[in-house]
Scaffold this motif. Sequence first.
Motif, PDB file in Angstrom:
ATOM      1  N   ALA A 204       0.823  -1.216   0.000  1.00 52.73           N
ATOM      2  CA  ALA A 204       0.000   0.000   0.000  1.00 52.73           C
ATOM      3  C   ALA A 204       0.855   1.262   0.000  1.00 52.73           C
ATOM      4  N   LEU A 205       2.093   1.174   0.502  1.00 52.10           N
ATOM      5  CA  LEU A 205       2.986   2.338   0.498  1.00 52.10           C
ATOM      6  C   LEU A 205       3.555   2.611  -0.887  1.00 52.10           C
ATOM      7  N   ARG A 206       3.338   1.692  -1.816  1.00 55.39           N
ATOM      8  CA  ARG A 206       3.782   1.908  -3.198  1.00 55.39           C
ATOM      9  C   ARG A 206       2.620   2.275  -4.119  1.00 55.39           C
ATOM     10  N   VAL A 207       1.429   2.389  -3.547  1.00 57.30           N
ATOM     11  CA  VAL A 207       0.238   2.671  -4.346  1.00 57.30           C
ATOM     12  C   VAL A 207      -0.023   4.166  -4.394  1.00 57.30           C
ATOM     13  N   ASP A 208      -0.332   4.649  -5.581  1.00 56.46           N
ATOM     14  CA  ASP A 208      -0.799   6.025  -5.687  1.00 56.46           C
ATOM     15  C   ASP A 208      -1.995   6.065  -6.632  1.00 56.46           C
ATOM     16  N   LEU A 209      -2.542   7.242  -6.830  1.00 55.42           N
ATOM     17  CA  LEU A 209      -3.722   7.427  -7.673  1.00 55.42           C
ATOM     18  C   LEU A 209      -3.320   8.237  -8.890  1.00 55.42           C
TER      19      LEU A 209
ATOM     20  N   ASP B 166      -0.242  15.472  -5.764  1.00 57.12           N
ATOM     21  CA  ASP B 166       0.701  14.882  -6.699  1.00 57.12           C
ATOM     22  C   ASP B 166       0.513  13.385  -6.870  1.00 57.12           C
ATOM     23  N   GLY B 167      -0.560  12.827  -6.342  1.00 58.56           N
ATOM     24  CA  GLY B 167      -0.803  11.402  -6.488  1.00 58.56           C
ATOM     25  C   GLY B 167      -0.167  10.550  -5.414  1.00 58.56           C
ATOM     26  N   ALA B 168       0.848  11.079  -4.691  1.00 55.55           N
ATOM     27  CA  ALA B 168       1.471  10.323  -3.614  1.00 55.55           C
ATOM     28  C   ALA B 168       0.444  10.092  -2.509  1.00 55.55           C
ATOM     29  N   THR B 169       0.532   8.940  -1.837  1.00 55.37           N
ATOM     30  CA  THR B 169      -0.474   8.599  -0.838  1.00 55.37           C
ATOM     31  C   THR B 169       0.093   8.473   0.577  1.00 55.37           C
ATOM     32  N   TRP B 170       1.407   8.626   0.742  1.00 58.24           N
ATOM     33  CA  TRP B 170       2.036   8.586   2.066  1.00 58.24           C
ATOM     34  C   TRP B 170       3.059   9.705   2.159  1.00 58.24           C
ATOM     35  N   LYS B 171       3.109  10.373   3.313  1.00 54.00           N
ATOM     36  CA  LYS B 171       4.100  11.425   3.524  1.00 54.00           C
ATOM     37  C   LYS B 171       4.655  11.301   4.940  1.00 54.00           C
TER      38      LYS B 171
ATOM     39  N   HIS C 110      -6.632   8.295   2.698  1.00 55.82           N
ATOM     40  CA  HIS C 110      -7.626   7.393   3.286  1.00 55.82           C
ATOM     41  C   HIS C 110      -8.135   6.343   2.304  1.00 55.82           C
ATOM     42  N   ALA C 111      -7.856   6.493   1.016  1.00 55.96           N
ATOM     43  CA  ALA C 111      -8.252   5.461   0.060  1.00 55.96           C
ATOM     44  C   ALA C 111      -7.374   4.223   0.178  1.00 55.96           C
ATOM     45  N   VAL C 112      -6.173   4.362   0.753  1.00 58.18           N
ATOM     46  CA  VAL C 112      -5.259   3.220   0.867  1.00 58.18           C
ATOM     47  C   VAL C 112      -4.920   2.881   2.311  1.00 58.18           C
ATOM     48  N   SER C 113      -5.377   3.684   3.262  1.00 58.10           N
ATOM     49  CA  SER C 113      -5.016   3.433   4.656  1.00 58.10           C
ATOM     50  C   SER C 113      -6.027   4.079   5.589  1.00 58.10           C
ATOM     51  N   ASP C 114      -6.450   3.325   6.601  1.00 58.39           N
ATOM     52  CA  ASP C 114      -7.269   3.909   7.650  1.00 58.39           C
ATOM     53  C   ASP C 114      -6.422   4.057   8.908  1.00 58.39           C
ATOM     54  N   GLY C 115      -7.039   4.432  10.018  1.00 58.09           N
ATOM     55  CA  GLY C 115      -6.278   4.670  11.241  1.00 58.09           C
ATOM     56  C   GLY C 115      -5.566   3.446  11.751  1.00 58.09           C
ATOM     57  N   LEU C 116      -6.206   2.274  11.642  1.00 55.95           N
ATOM     58  CA  LEU C 116      -5.577   1.047  12.105  1.00 55.95           C
ATOM     59  C   LEU C 116      -4.341   0.729  11.270  1.00 55.95           C
ATOM     60  N   SER C 117      -4.464   0.841   9.949  1.00 56.59           N
ATOM     61  CA  SER C 117      -3.323   0.587   9.065  1.00 56.59           C
ATOM     62  C   SER C 117      -2.176   1.537   9.374  1.00 56.59           C
ATOM     63  N   ALA C 118      -2.507   2.820   9.563  1.00 57.83           N
ATOM     64  CA  ALA C 118      -1.460   3.806   9.824  1.00 57.83           C
ATOM     65  C   ALA C 118      -0.763   3.548  11.152  1.00 57.83           C
TER      66      ALA C 118
END
Length: 437
Positions: free
Chosen positions: A105-110, A154-159, A191-199
């Motif tokens: 999921a850390l390699r996924v973007d939109l 920019d499409g990135a999903t983790w910072k 939030h499309a790739v991670s919720d609070g539990l995942s984070a």
Amino acid sequence: MSLWLRSVPRLRAPFLPASAPRLALGDRRVLREEPNQRICLLRRTLSSGDVKWLWPIDRESLSFHLVHKHGTRMGLYLMTLNSVNLLKTEDVERALFHLQRKNPALRVDLRLRGNVWWFCEQDGNTHKVDFKRLNEGTSSTEEIQRMCEKGFPDGATWKFRMIPRGKEAPRDMPEVKDFPYQYNIIMTSHHAVSDGLSASLMAKQMVELLNDVILGRHINDEATSQFVQREELWEIESRIIKKLEDDPQRHDYVKQTMPLSTPLLLQAFPRPSVDEVTTRHLSRIIDGDVTQKFEKQCKSHGVTIHSAFSAVINTAIVSLMQKSGISQQSYQIAGNHIVSMLRYLKRTPRDAMGGYAVLRSHISRLTNDQANHFWEYAQELNGDLREGLTSELPLEQKMARLGAQPDLGRSGPRSHPRLCTTTGSPTSVASRCPNDV
């Protein structure tokens, strides 16, 4: 060198009720960039260079993407790391590299493909996590605000951001006196790739990997999580839609469990007249001894930490109302409680990461007498919340809520501030978003 991980509180920006561009309930087709156009979901994976096209994003994921553009519904973690020696930036980057390799999921973007938003997976060997080391003295609160305002354009999903606090900065926990160097770590995910539990799991694993890098241990990049389509969830939601359509009485009951009235706090403290509504972040550190005593009391009364903390919030709201001059025999307090939908899924792997959070709306009627008998009230509240979980009420509320919402793609997110409070301990994290705040 070792690291000390302090309890991780989660901060959130303004929280909106769940909403999505209009589709027929149960319709899992995806929207193009223009909300009125649709295509069928393609069940195949395409590759192009170092990018693997996974699948078009669904309605709910698109709704998150749209509101993230406005800097809202952002989920953030702020944690403090204490270390014996100075942390090297390259060590943190190396830990994040392994974190990304172990979690797809850390390699996924939109990305837009044509005029359709898709999930895509980037090559784990070449894709870098968005990480920055900021200057010492940078305000964490202001940086969080900047990250919220920027969203994910920019499409990135983790910072990830790291802020050195300095060796002389005060320590909030006496047990870290032998770990003099302090760093604030801010993490946010789409939030499309991670919720609070995942984070929260990623935050914990990041610290473990950082220790491994510092100590020179061998790191196995075997995957520890999966990123999969939510087909089982869609099937359950379709079943619930049919159930509500076939049982109007149940549908009416579900609607009655969701708040419709003006929040209590707005009765006492009217909404300010401003051109732009904003929500700021407030953080408080609860003493470790107090936390342990609170947990012990929860256990002795058979109440979860989440239920007890929710009871604390509700009784505090009643006290605030009374101090403001609003005196009643009883008070109706509505709140949204975050629930993981994974509890309802049987075929979905337990290590699946993604947006599986759903709101469980609850209306509590609190009398003055109940407010004076806290643990009795907490036990009653605990029973109500448990009953709602076992009856699939959170999913029923979700589908009823979606059926009554406007087209988010046309109207944009509503500027209605919410305060989300989070309690954190070394072993548990619970979140509650009161409608009355």
